[in-house]
Design a protein around this motif. Structure first.
Motif, short mmCIF file in Angstrom:
data_model
loop_
_atom_site.label_atom_id
_atom_site.label_comp_id
_atom_site.label_asym_id
_atom_site.label_seq_id
_atom_site.Cartn_x
_atom_site.Cartn_y
_atom_site.Cartn_z
N SER A 125 19.27 -34.53 32.52
CA SER A 125 19.80 -34.83 33.84
C SER A 125 21.06 -34.02 34.09
CB SER A 125 20.15 -36.32 33.94
OG SER A 125 19.04 -37.10 33.57
N PRO A 126 21.35 -33.76 35.36
CA PRO A 126 22.50 -32.91 35.68
C PRO A 126 23.82 -33.67 35.73
CG PRO A 126 21.37 -33.48 37.68
CD PRO A 126 20.63 -34.17 36.55
N PHE A 127 24.00 -34.64 34.83
CA PHE A 127 25.28 -35.34 34.81
C PHE A 127 25.60 -35.77 33.38
CE2 PHE A 127 21.98 -38.45 35.63
CZ PHE A 127 22.27 -39.45 34.71
N LYS A 128 26.88 -35.98 33.13
CA LYS A 128 27.36 -36.47 31.85
C LYS A 128 27.66 -37.95 31.95
CE LYS A 128 30.77 -34.40 29.89
NZ LYS A 128 32.07 -33.69 29.76
N ILE A 129 27.57 -38.64 30.83
CA ILE A 129 27.94 -40.05 30.80
C ILE A 129 29.06 -40.23 29.77
CG2 ILE A 129 27.21 -42.36 30.11
CD1 ILE A 129 24.54 -41.84 31.35
N ILE A 130 30.08 -40.97 30.17
CA ILE A 130 31.13 -41.38 29.24
C ILE A 130 31.06 -42.89 29.11
CG2 ILE A 130 33.62 -41.52 28.82
CD1 ILE A 130 33.91 -39.04 30.67
N LEU A 131 30.99 -43.37 27.87
CA LEU A 131 31.04 -44.82 27.63
C LEU A 131 32.48 -45.16 27.29
CD1 LEU A 131 29.71 -47.60 27.19
CD2 LEU A 131 29.26 -46.92 24.82
N GLY A 132 33.11 -45.95 28.14
CA GLY A 132 34.51 -46.30 27.95
C GLY A 132 34.67 -47.52 27.08
N SER A 133 34.18 -47.41 25.83
CA SER A 133 34.21 -48.56 24.92
C SER A 133 34.10 -48.09 23.49
CB SER A 133 33.04 -49.50 25.23
OG SER A 133 32.95 -50.52 24.26
N SER A 134 34.78 -48.82 22.58
CA SER A 134 34.66 -48.49 21.16
C SER A 134 33.63 -49.40 20.48
CB SER A 134 36.03 -48.67 20.47
OG SER A 134 36.49 -49.99 20.68
N SER A 135 32.98 -50.26 21.27
CA SER A 135 32.03 -51.23 20.71
C SER A 135 30.79 -50.54 20.13
CB SER A 135 31.60 -52.21 21.81
OG SER A 135 30.39 -52.83 21.49
N VAL A 136 30.52 -50.83 18.87
CA VAL A 136 29.33 -50.27 18.21
C VAL A 136 28.06 -50.79 18.88
CG1 VAL A 136 28.05 -50.18 16.03
CG2 VAL A 136 30.54 -50.02 16.01
N ALA A 137 28.07 -52.08 19.26
CA ALA A 137 26.89 -52.68 19.90
C ALA A 137 26.60 -52.00 21.24
CB ALA A 137 27.12 -54.17 20.11
N ARG A 138 27.64 -51.74 22.04
CA ARG A 138 27.42 -51.08 23.33
C ARG A 138 26.88 -49.67 23.13
NH1 ARG A 138 32.70 -53.69 25.19
NH2 ARG A 138 31.96 -55.57 26.23
N THR A 192 19.34 -62.20 28.46
CA THR A 192 18.90 -61.15 27.54
C THR A 192 19.89 -60.95 26.39
OG1 THR A 192 20.02 -59.41 28.81
CG2 THR A 192 17.74 -59.91 29.42
N THR A 193 19.34 -60.61 25.22
CA THR A 193 20.16 -60.38 24.04
C THR A 193 21.12 -59.22 24.23
OG1 THR A 193 18.36 -61.22 22.66
CG2 THR A 193 20.06 -59.95 21.54
N ASP A 194 20.66 -58.15 24.92
CA ASP A 194 21.55 -57.00 25.12
C ASP A 194 22.79 -57.39 25.93
OD1 ASP A 194 18.70 -56.31 26.68
OD2 ASP A 194 20.41 -56.42 28.02
N SER A 195 22.63 -58.33 26.83
CA SER A 195 23.78 -58.80 27.61
C SER A 195 24.76 -59.54 26.71
CB SER A 195 23.31 -59.72 28.74
OG SER A 195 24.41 -60.10 29.55
N VAL A 196 24.25 -60.38 25.81
CA VAL A 196 25.12 -61.09 24.87
C VAL A 196 25.86 -60.10 23.98
CG1 VAL A 196 25.21 -62.79 22.99
CG2 VAL A 196 23.55 -63.08 24.85
N MET A 197 25.19 -59.00 23.63
CA MET A 197 25.80 -57.99 22.75
C MET A 197 26.79 -57.09 23.48
SD MET A 197 22.48 -57.01 20.44
CE MET A 197 23.32 -55.76 19.46
N GLY A 198 26.88 -57.23 24.83
CA GLY A 198 27.95 -56.55 25.53
C GLY A 198 27.57 -55.54 26.58
N LEU A 199 26.25 -55.24 26.70
CA LEU A 199 25.85 -54.27 27.74
C LEU A 199 24.45 -54.60 28.24
CD1 LEU A 199 27.20 -51.69 29.03
CD2 LEU A 199 25.66 -50.36 27.59
N PRO A 200 24.35 -55.35 29.35
CA PRO A 200 23.03 -55.69 29.88
C PRO A 200 22.31 -54.44 30.39
CG PRO A 200 24.79 -56.51 31.32
CD PRO A 200 25.45 -55.96 30.11
#
Length: 208
Positions: free
Chosen positions: A6-19, A183-191
């Motif tokens: 894709s023609p865009f970059k993503i930055i995840l603003g988190s140090s969470s391993v789960a996210r 959803t489990t992914d939501s509990v882990m920090g990123l739905p």
């Protein structure tokens, strides 16, 4: 759609391993930046308002590191994802335990009872300034949690680093989870579904 096609970059603003793990499972390539903010200085009455305000503050802290003028002119389109999560127990917001004693109390409360997670996701389009966020809530019901399990988790230390000392994906806790409404992914920090929807909206703002 994977970000590397894709023609865009993503930055995840988190140090969470789960996210990190969840975003990678969604098929995205991304880089990590963390926001150094004083979370305790941001207070809101409603948990939904609190997690949205914290995600917003994290985005602002990260954006301040970019020379935005040059970025808008020259850089490839970039989407920043920030998020936050709290646990709500009997109407009270719980953040990361401040001590082993507090973590022990939290888990004893959950034993045979239930708690909820409230999590936010905020996507900021660095190129257009578009910003959109939303929150997600999950209810978790537990069987009795034996003292031995609680002590093992505290000694291991993971529960000290998560909101409310609450984890459901750990092998010791997983069999003791009676029901998850959400959803489990939501509990882990990123739905995943919410994140995907917000990324799509932010992507479409490139064209507008």
């Amino acid at each position: 759609m994977a970000a590397n096609s894709s023609p865009f970059k993503i930055i995840l603003g988190s140090s969470s391993v789960a996210r990190r793990k969840i975003l990678a499972e969604m098929g995205y390539d991304f880089t990590i930046m963390t926001a150094d903010i004083d979370e305790k200085s941001i207070r809101k009455e409603k948990p939904e308002d609190l997690v949205m305000a914290l995600a917003d503050a994290k985005a602002e802290a990260i954006l301040q590191r970019f020379p935005i003028g040059d970025y808008i002119k020259d850089a490839e389109p970039t989407l920043l994802i920030t998020s936050d999560q709290v646990v709500v127990y009997e109407g009270v917001v719980r953040e990361k335990p401040s001590s082993k004693e507090e973590a022990r109390k939290f888990m004893k409360d959950y034993s045979g009872g239930h708690a909820a997670t409230v999590g936010s996701v905020l996507v900021t389009n660095l190129k257009t300034g578009f910003r959109k966020g939303d929150w997600d809530c999950v209810e978790i019901y537990f069987h009795e949690i034996p003292d031995g399990v609680i002590e093992s988790l505290i000694e291991e230390g993971t529960v000290l680093n998560v909101a409310g000392g609450l984890i459901i994906e750990h092998p010791l806790i997983l069999p003791l989870v009676k029901q998850v409404v959400g959803t489990t992914d939501s509990v882990m920090g990123l739905p995943k579904a919410l994140t995907e929807r917000l990324l799509e909206e932010a992507r479409s703002s490139f064209e507008s």
